[in-house]
Scaffold this active site. Sequence first.
Site, PDB file in Angstrom:
ATOM      1  N   TRP A 102     -24.941 -52.695 -16.199  1.00 21.09           N
ATOM      2  CA  TRP A 102     -24.603 -53.399 -14.957  1.00 21.09           C
ATOM      3  C   TRP A 102     -24.979 -54.870 -15.035  1.00 21.09           C
ATOM      4  O   TRP A 102     -24.285 -55.722 -14.470  1.00 21.09           O
ATOM      5  CB  TRP A 102     -25.254 -52.696 -13.767  1.00 21.09           C
ATOM      6  CG  TRP A 102     -24.834 -51.260 -13.706  1.00 21.09           C
ATOM      7  CD1 TRP A 102     -25.609 -50.150 -13.900  1.00 21.09           C
ATOM      8  CD2 TRP A 102     -23.501 -50.760 -13.493  1.00 21.09           C
ATOM      9  NE1 TRP A 102     -24.856 -49.009 -13.806  1.00 21.09           N
ATOM     10  CE2 TRP A 102     -23.560 -49.346 -13.561  1.00 21.09           C
ATOM     11  CE3 TRP A 102     -22.275 -51.372 -13.252  1.00 21.09           C
ATOM     12  CZ2 TRP A 102     -22.437 -48.541 -13.399  1.00 21.09           C
ATOM     13  CZ3 TRP A 102     -21.152 -50.572 -13.090  1.00 21.09           C
ATOM     14  CH2 TRP A 102     -21.235 -49.177 -13.161  1.00 21.09           C
ATOM     15  N   ASP A 172     -29.793 -57.212  -8.153  1.00 24.22           N
ATOM     16  CA  ASP A 172     -28.989 -56.021  -7.900  1.00 24.22           C
ATOM     17  C   ASP A 172     -29.969 -54.851  -7.829  1.00 24.22           C
ATOM     18  O   ASP A 172     -30.516 -54.430  -8.834  1.00 24.22           O
ATOM     19  CB  ASP A 172     -27.986 -55.832  -9.042  1.00 24.22           C
ATOM     20  CG  ASP A 172     -27.204 -54.527  -8.933  1.00 24.22           C
ATOM     21  OD1 ASP A 172     -27.388 -53.783  -7.954  1.00 24.22           O
ATOM     22  OD2 ASP A 172     -26.402 -54.254  -9.857  1.00 24.22           O
ATOM     23  N   LYS A 196     -26.545 -44.712  -3.390  1.00 24.49           N
ATOM     24  CA  LYS A 196     -27.674 -44.150  -4.139  1.00 24.49           C
ATOM     25  C   LYS A 196     -28.763 -43.632  -3.179  1.00 24.49           C
ATOM     26  O   LYS A 196     -29.115 -42.472  -3.196  1.00 24.49           O
ATOM     27  CB  LYS A 196     -28.283 -45.207  -5.057  1.00 24.49           C
ATOM     28  CG  LYS A 196     -27.298 -45.981  -5.886  1.00 24.49           C
ATOM     29  CD  LYS A 196     -26.698 -45.170  -7.008  1.00 24.49           C
ATOM     30  CE  LYS A 196     -25.871 -46.061  -7.919  1.00 24.49           C
ATOM     31  NZ  LYS A 196     -25.304 -45.345  -9.069  1.00 24.49           N
TER      32      LYS A 196
END
Length: 361
Positions: A102, A172, A196
């Site tokens: 990511w 992030d 999540k």
Amino acid sequence: MERVYNFNAGPAVLPEEVLLEAQADLFNYKGMGLSVMEMSHRSKEFQAIIDDAYARVKRIYGLGDDYEVLFLQGGASLQFLMVPLNFAVEGKEANYINTGQWSKKAIAEAKKIGKAVHIAASSEDRNFAYIPRSWQLSDNPSYLHITTNNTIFGTEWKFDPDIPEDIPLIADMSSNFMSKPIDIQKYSLVYAGAQKNVGPAGTVVVIIKKSLLEKAIPGLPTMLDYNIHAKNGSLYNTPACFIIYMVGLVLKWIENFGGLKKIAENNKLKAGYIYDTIDESNGFYRGTVDKEDRSLMNITFRLPSEELEELFVSEAKKNGMIGLKGHRDVGGCRASCYNSLPLKAAKTLSEFMKEFQRQHG
């Protein structure tokens, strides 16, 4: 049918209490005669829903008036673009610490729009098995961006990077958002996909310092401009109304659980059951990252062969545990233990792992 234990990395498990409350309200929200999914985002009823979610984010993290909270669309992947578009100013470099897939995607987006990018540190030399302890910022950084938890490789930042106060720290936090207390004042911007720890897929929560908003590059396309969304209370366009409603319910569940301190204690217990099983297996189960950097959210491990890994995932599913296959880019196994995963699920997986080793070790 009994519910399975859901170890998926995302969209992930939700609290049963939240699902039941949403079920009760699904057809007829609070006696209004319609569902939240049918409700106008301009109605006073939805305004109350988004205001409640906004207030809960601020309360849980202890945010003051110097921070803004946004509920946007496009997930973390759109934030990879919006961050450099708004804050990577001409003549400066966007700094990134590369700790996995990511991070690499965020770096790639900044480069695609022609921003100067500097890699301050990377753990790619050991296949992202650790979190760097040192970094070298560029001479004139716009900001430093990190990914605080790496769902694919299973590492997690256990400390906040120490950088000069005048350099914005951007994170992030998609996969460990609201999983533990953090010193939020060290961060100028935090973003997290809801799917999540705080809700279903469909919205991203953005926490941003108002002082950083004031420095955003002007004249951007409307939907990519943080200031437009902030000035309109996340309601410039039709938001993900039902998802924001669900996020509000999960935030209420977090508060009722005892807040981030209690959530963190529970998360450590869950991960401990599984990591202890790995460590005590005499190599039958092999963790893939350095112990000090192990994620509490995404526990990655290998078995002696790929055939055994496939059998492990298959047998676990037969025993009511799903989502244990590792990411397609790295293989192996992965148990995601987000906030909403019951403690009993981690205990059950630990017992299954021990029994599987007795049968196949």
